[in-house]
Design an enzyme around this catalytic site. Sequence first.
Site, PDB file in Angstrom:
ATOM      1  CB  ALA A   1      51.908  16.369  68.874  1.00  0.00           C
TER       2      ALA A   1
ATOM      3  CE  LYS B   1      48.661  20.947  60.120  1.00  0.00           C
ATOM      4  NZ  LYS B   1      49.110  21.937  59.082  1.00  0.00           N
TER       5      LYS B   1
ATOM      6  CB  ALA C   1      52.505  21.104  56.985  1.00  0.00           C
TER       7      ALA C   1
ATOM      8  CE1 TYR D   1      50.580  16.675  59.564  1.00  0.00           C
ATOM      9  CE2 TYR D   1      48.822  15.236  60.332  1.00  0.00           C
ATOM     10  CZ  TYR D   1      49.246  16.307  59.560  1.00  0.00           C
ATOM     11  OH  TYR D   1      48.352  17.008  58.803  1.00  0.00           O
TER      12      TYR D   1
ATOM     13  CB  THR E   1      44.799  17.968  60.092  1.00  0.00           C
ATOM     14  OG1 THR E   1      44.332  16.627  60.109  1.00  0.00           O
ATOM     15  CG2 THR E   1      45.840  18.116  61.191  1.00  0.00           C
ATOM     16  CG  ASP E   2      40.349  14.864  60.566  1.00  0.00           C
ATOM     17  OD1 ASP E   2      41.571  14.711  60.382  1.00  0.00           O
ATOM     18  OD2 ASP E   2      39.495  14.108  60.056  1.00  0.00           O
ATOM     19  CD  GLU E   3      46.073  12.754  61.098  1.00  0.00           C
ATOM     20  OE1 GLU E   3      47.026  12.561  61.857  1.00  0.00           O
ATOM     21  OE2 GLU E   3      46.010  12.299  59.947  1.00  0.00           O
TER      22      GLU E   3
HETATM   23  P1  NAD Z   1      51.981  17.819  51.077  1.00  0.00           P
HETATM   24  O1  NAD Z   1      52.977  17.080  51.899  1.00  0.00           O
HETATM   25  O2  NAD Z   1      51.486  17.211  49.810  1.00  0.00           O
HETATM   26  O3  NAD Z   1      52.563  19.267  50.705  1.00  0.00           O
HETATM   27  C1  NAD Z   1      53.270  20.046  51.608  1.00  0.00           C
HETATM   28  C2  NAD Z   1      54.026  21.120  50.823  1.00  0.00           C
HETATM   29  O4  NAD Z   1      54.704  21.960  51.761  1.00  0.00           O
HETATM   30  C3  NAD Z   1      55.088  20.563  49.873  1.00  0.00           C
HETATM   31  O5  NAD Z   1      54.999  21.191  48.613  1.00  0.00           O
HETATM   32  C4  NAD Z   1      56.400  20.895  50.565  1.00  0.00           C
HETATM   33  O6  NAD Z   1      57.482  21.125  49.660  1.00  0.00           O
HETATM   34  C5  NAD Z   1      56.031  22.181  51.303  1.00  0.00           C
HETATM   35  N1  NAD Z   1      56.882  22.444  52.475  1.00  0.00           N
HETATM   36  C6  NAD Z   1      57.267  21.546  53.425  1.00  0.00           C
HETATM   37  N2  NAD Z   1      58.074  22.153  54.326  1.00  0.00           N
HETATM   38  C7  NAD Z   1      58.182  23.457  53.947  1.00  0.00           C
HETATM   39  C8  NAD Z   1      58.851  24.582  54.487  1.00  0.00           C
HETATM   40  N3  NAD Z   1      59.592  24.480  55.598  1.00  0.00           N
HETATM   41  N4  NAD Z   1      58.735  25.768  53.844  1.00  0.00           N
HETATM   42  C9  NAD Z   1      58.019  25.879  52.713  1.00  0.00           C
HETATM   43  N5  NAD Z   1      57.369  24.840  52.143  1.00  0.00           N
HETATM   44  C10 NAD Z   1      57.441  23.642  52.760  1.00  0.00           C
HETATM   45  O7  NAD Z   1      50.774  18.128  52.064  1.00  0.00           O
HETATM   46  P2  NAD Z   1      49.209  18.260  51.770  1.00  0.00           P
HETATM   47  O8  NAD Z   1      48.590  16.922  51.890  1.00  0.00           O
HETATM   48  O9  NAD Z   1      48.999  19.078  50.557  1.00  0.00           O
HETATM   49  O10 NAD Z   1      48.761  19.090  53.055  1.00  0.00           O
HETATM   50  C11 NAD Z   1      48.756  20.506  53.051  1.00  0.00           C
HETATM   51  C12 NAD Z   1      48.275  20.997  54.398  1.00  0.00           C
HETATM   52  O11 NAD Z   1      46.980  20.497  54.669  1.00  0.00           O
HETATM   53  C13 NAD Z   1      49.157  20.521  55.565  1.00  0.00           C
HETATM   54  O12 NAD Z   1      49.270  21.583  56.473  1.00  0.00           O
HETATM   55  C14 NAD Z   1      48.362  19.372  56.183  1.00  0.00           C
HETATM   56  O13 NAD Z   1      48.625  19.282  57.552  1.00  0.00           O
HETATM   57  C15 NAD Z   1      46.935  19.820  55.913  1.00  0.00           C
HETATM   58  N6  NAD Z   1      45.938  18.749  55.771  1.00  0.00           N
HETATM   59  C16 NAD Z   1      46.137  17.711  54.901  1.00  0.00           C
HETATM   60  C17 NAD Z   1      45.146  16.746  54.744  1.00  0.00           C
HETATM   61  C18 NAD Z   1      45.311  15.594  53.776  1.00  0.00           C
HETATM   62  O14 NAD Z   1      44.477  14.685  53.763  1.00  0.00           O
HETATM   63  N7  NAD Z   1      46.337  15.577  52.931  1.00  0.00           N
HETATM   64  C19 NAD Z   1      43.956  16.840  55.475  1.00  0.00           C
HETATM   65  C20 NAD Z   1      43.791  17.909  56.356  1.00  0.00           C
HETATM   66  C21 NAD Z   1      44.786  18.856  56.484  1.00  0.00           C
HETATM   67  O1  TDX Z   2      50.378   1.967  53.400  1.00  0.00           O
HETATM   68  C1  TDX Z   2      49.435   2.367  54.106  1.00  0.00           C
HETATM   69  N1  TDX Z   2      48.557   1.438  54.625  1.00  0.00           N
HETATM   70  C2  TDX Z   2      47.516   1.771  55.438  1.00  0.00           C
HETATM   71  O2  TDX Z   2      46.756   0.908  55.873  1.00  0.00           O
HETATM   72  C3  TDX Z   2      49.222   3.749  54.419  1.00  0.00           C
HETATM   73  C4  TDX Z   2      50.148   4.796  53.877  1.00  0.00           C
HETATM   74  C5  TDX Z   2      48.165   4.080  55.242  1.00  0.00           C
HETATM   75  N2  TDX Z   2      47.345   3.125  55.759  1.00  0.00           N
HETATM   76  C6  TDX Z   2      46.226   3.537  56.631  1.00  0.00           C
HETATM   77  C7  TDX Z   2      46.601   4.434  57.796  1.00  0.00           C
HETATM   78  C8  TDX Z   2      45.373   5.299  57.961  1.00  0.00           C
HETATM   79  O3  TDX Z   2      44.436   4.638  58.799  1.00  0.00           O
HETATM   80  O4  TDX Z   2      45.342   4.316  55.826  1.00  0.00           O
HETATM   81  C9  TDX Z   2      44.792   5.413  56.564  1.00  0.00           C
HETATM   82  C10 TDX Z   2      45.160   6.710  55.856  1.00  0.00           C
HETATM   83  O5  TDX Z   2      46.559   6.873  55.997  1.00  0.00           O
HETATM   84  P1  TDX Z   2      47.316   8.166  55.409  1.00  0.00           P
HETATM   85  O6  TDX Z   2      46.995   8.302  53.969  1.00  0.00           O
HETATM   86  O7  TDX Z   2      48.738   8.095  55.835  1.00  0.00           O
HETATM   87  O8  TDX Z   2      46.537   9.360  56.133  1.00  0.00           O
HETATM   88  P2  TDX Z   2      46.281   9.695  57.689  1.00  0.00           P
HETATM   89  O9  TDX Z   2      47.274   9.072  58.566  1.00  0.00           O
HETATM   90  O10 TDX Z   2      44.829   9.438  57.963  1.00  0.00           O
HETATM   91  O11 TDX Z   2      46.565  11.278  57.656  1.00  0.00           O
HETATM   92  C11 TDX Z   2      46.043  12.089  56.569  1.00  0.00           C
HETATM   93  O12 TDX Z   2      44.877  12.755  56.925  1.00  0.00           O
HETATM   94  C12 TDX Z   2      44.972  13.884  57.739  1.00  0.00           C
HETATM   95  C13 TDX Z   2      47.073  13.062  56.015  1.00  0.00           C
HETATM   96  O13 TDX Z   2      48.254  12.373  55.673  1.00  0.00           O
HETATM   97  C14 TDX Z   2      47.337  14.177  56.975  1.00  0.00           C
HETATM   98  O14 TDX Z   2      48.231  15.123  56.407  1.00  0.00           O
HETATM   99  C15 TDX Z   2      46.040  14.854  57.296  1.00  0.00           C
HETATM  100  O15 TDX Z   2      46.227  15.813  58.281  1.00  0.00           O
END
Ligand code: NAD
Ligand code: TDX
Length: 338
Positions: A154, A156, A82, A152, A124-126
């Site tokens: 929307a 998901k 994603a 984002y 995601t919870d978002e």
């Molecule tokens: P990330 O951005 O670190 O990794 C995403 C990976 O997907 C990357 O390796 C990227 O190269 C690959 N990718 C992107 N577009 C692609 C495509 N078209 N085809 C194949 N590969 C592709 O993301 P993450 O934080 O590891 O999140 C993984 C999943 O978990 C996502 O679906 C995200 O919505 C969900 N999620 C993330 C969080 C969080 O806090 N990070 C929380 C809840 C859910």
């Molecule tokens: O520079 C920053 N300063 C700041 O205050 C950044 C990057 C973020 N923030 C705030 C925004 C959010 O309230 O911190 C909080 C966390 O931000 P992010 O790390 O961008 O996460 P969030 O927007 O909560 O989304 C994340 O959680 C749900 C992941 O990126 C998503 O992929 C996942 O679905």
Amino acid sequence: MKILVTGGAGFIGSNFIYQQLAYHNDEIVCLDLLTYAGNLSTLDKAAKDNRFKFIKGDIADREFIYGLFAVEKPDIVVNFAAESHVDRSIKMPEIFLQTNIIGTSVLMDACRKYGIKRYHQVSTDEVYGDLPLDRPDLFFTENTPVHASSPYSASKASADLLVQAYYRTYGLPVTISRCSNNYGPYHFPEKLIPLMIINALNDKKLPVYGKGANVRDWLYVEDHCKAIDLIIRKGRSGEIYNIGGHNEKTNLQVVKIILRELNKPESLIDFVTDRPGHDRRYAIDPAKIHMQLGWLPETNFESGIKKTIKWYLENKTWWEEIINGAYKDYYQRMYEKR
Ligand code: NAD
Ligand code: TDX
């Protein structure tokens, strides 16, 4: 059994692959496009395991995906692939629709065509939108209506609706997990926790959006991966599972903890212009996955953040290569005039 892990070169997908290789004896095929967020060096250790294979490609490329399924014939698909950063989605929504929505439908079409035991969508919870700051009694349950705020979330939420439609219409065996914010090793430095750790280590300003009062519900990445492992092996088809560990913190609290752990001054904190449409509070009720699958988080925030900071201190090459590359332009564009 063969598991196709899409997006496995990213943060959560890579942690999932390492956990699967450690706990099970299945074959793992990782498919990843290696966008800016994907990093092949993250999978260096997995590449030494003969149960693991890496394939570069796009989940939204139908011809390529059908070809891959015809050859690999996976039993289970876990879709982590994603575009995942809210701030990027605000500046450039199109790619989020392409990867997160079209990509999900292409993967599920391949599952229908070639047959699989389970398609799992990492959501995601978002997708639930946000909760007010003055109602700590409210939590997201699986029955909370979908109500997305950013391009984002929307995208998901749209993908989740498609997954449910494929279950109802075609009988595709699917599950969806909706997790709260993750943190831990291999987290890309654009996200709050790694960005703050790295900036603090480099004595750079820590850009906190608004007043830093927004609340996130933090879960150590290994706990998320363990929950997905349970869902794909024991979860019921057609079900949604919320994942979260009741670890709510304001962003300011998180930043102050990081500064304290690194012995850096709070004067590094820089309050900058807020994110448009900024979700106020996320908080998951994980009762269903606890009751039905016995899942409970094992790492609390206090120990998880220590482990995470230690990892960033011991793996400087991993993140230095990132912040010295295209990330520089990104950082300038995102933070320069904020
Ligand atoms: P990330 O951005 O670190 O990794 C995403 C990976 O997907 C990357 O390796 C990227 O190269 C690959 N990718 C992107 N577009 C692609 C495509 N078209 N085809 C194949 N590969 C592709 O993301 P993450 O934080 O590891 O999140 C993984 C999943 O978990 C996502 O679906 C995200 O919505 C969900 N999620 C993330 C969080 C969080 O806090 N990070 C929380 C809840 C859910
Ligand atoms: O520079 C920053 N300063 C700041 O205050 C950044 C990057 C973020 N923030 C705030 C925004 C959010 O309230 O911190 C909080 C966390 O931000 P992010 O790390 O961008 O996460 P969030 O927007 O909560 O989304 C994340 O959680 C749900 C992941 O990126 C998503 O992929 C996942 O679905």
